[in-house]
Design an enzyme around this catalytic site. Structure first.
Site, PDB file in Angstrom:
ATOM      1  N   PRO A 151       0.826  -1.215   0.000  1.00 42.98           N
ATOM      2  CA  PRO A 151       0.000   0.000   0.000  1.00 42.98           C
ATOM      3  C   PRO A 151       0.859   1.264   0.000  1.00 42.98           C
ATOM      4  O   PRO A 151       0.369   2.353  -0.296  1.00 42.98           O
ATOM      5  CB  PRO A 151      -0.834  -0.131   1.279  1.00 42.98           C
ATOM      6  N   GLU A 201       3.476  -6.725   8.249  1.00 42.91           N
ATOM      7  CA  GLU A 201       3.755  -5.298   8.029  1.00 42.91           C
ATOM      8  C   GLU A 201       4.682  -5.090   6.839  1.00 42.91           C
ATOM      9  O   GLU A 201       5.302  -4.029   6.709  1.00 42.91           O
ATOM     10  CB  GLU A 201       4.365  -4.677   9.294  1.00 42.91           C
ATOM     11  N   ARG A 254      -3.589  -9.688 -20.211  1.00 44.30           N
ATOM     12  CA  ARG A 254      -4.602  -9.478 -21.251  1.00 44.30           C
ATOM     13  C   ARG A 254      -4.117  -8.506 -22.320  1.00 44.30           C
ATOM     14  O   ARG A 254      -4.733  -8.382 -23.372  1.00 44.30           O
ATOM     15  CB  ARG A 254      -5.951  -9.049 -20.663  1.00 44.30           C
ATOM     16  N   ASP A 268     -10.431  -0.034 -24.427  1.00 41.11           N
ATOM     17  CA  ASP A 268     -10.684  -0.145 -22.993  1.00 41.11           C
ATOM     18  C   ASP A 268     -10.769   1.204 -22.306  1.00 41.11           C
ATOM     19  O   ASP A 268     -10.112   2.149 -22.720  1.00 41.11           O
ATOM     20  CB  ASP A 268      -9.491  -0.847 -22.322  1.00 41.11           C
TER      21      ASP A 268
END
Ligand code: ADE
Length: 239
Positions: A85, A112, A154, A169
């Protein structure tokens, strides 16, 4: 393309052998290896974590198993991706850049995160990117890897049947894709926009572009602000 994933939960990556990716693997377009990090531990308890230096909550993944795992799995020069993150944002542009490379290695952290020296040391042998798939915290990198591997593979030639569907897209041109419709033309009092039934190809292209701009302005004003003037026509720049 060769993809290797290092994790303490190899079963979590089972979806990589299914559906679109399973077919791409069977056709030889991509080959995927999933490896249990614990095979590179050196104690009877197969320990992969320890408490953080400096104190604080949670546990940190130890550098030693990661060092041995990467020495064994990472091809020379292959990009190492560490989902966290605290990483730089993973975007369609990042996916397109990675899709041009011969090999990727994903290192899934839990707890962590991984001792920072692993990424620092790994950068001596090839490119390393710490990336986040969004501004929320997952329990580990595994689900982020499923997301990123799908977004990258993809884009590989031949993986998606219709190359145009990848070209148009959402995000491919920095804008969100507009709405799509199929038969019947009228359903429960809701009609398909008449222009789509008109056969006027230029008119349809213009309408789609308008819808795309409108939707992006409403839902993602941050994306509109990022558009370079080259991707907007002169008329669009005035709106
Ligand atoms: N690991 C935990 N949260 C994550 C996130 N948002 N993106 C990538 N990896 C993560």
């Amino acid at each position: 393309m060769r993809i290797d994933v290092l994790t303490i939960f190899p079963e979590y990556l089972a979806p990589l052998s299914q559906s679109l990716l399973g077919k791409a693997t069977a056709r030889g377009l991509v080959s995927i290896g999933v490896h249990d990090l614990r095979q590179w531990t050196d104690d009877v308890h197969r320990t992969v974590d320890d408490s953080p230096y400096g104190g604080g909550p949670g546990m940190v993944m130890r550098a030693e198993p990661w060092g041995r795992a990467l020495e064994s799995v990472r091809l020379p020069g292959a990009r190492l991706v560490v989902p966290t993150p605290a990483g730089r944002p993973f975007t369609q542009q990042v996916a397109a850049r990675w899709a041009t490379e011969p090999a990727l290695v994903f290192a899934c952290g839990r707890y962590e995160g991984i001792d920072q020296r692993v990424a620092d040391w790994a950068a001596e042998a090839g490119p390393v990117e710490e990336v986040s798939i969004g501004d929320y915290v997952l329990a580990g990198g595994e689900s982020a890897v499923l997301v990123m591997v799908e977004a990258v593979t993809r884009l590989l030639p031949g993986v998606v049947g219709n190359a145009e569907s990848v070209e148009f897209d959402s995000h491919a041109d920095g804008l969100l894709e507009g709405p799509s419709y199929t038969r019947p033309a009228s359903w429960r009092g809701h009609d398909v926009p008449p222009v789509l039934l008109s056969g006027d190809h230029a008119g349809i292209a213009r309408w789609r572009r308008e819808q795309s701009l409108r939707r992006t302005a409403q839902r993602r004003p941050d994306l509109v602000a990022q558009l370079d003037s080259a991707s907007l026509t002169a008329a669009e720049q005035l709106v």
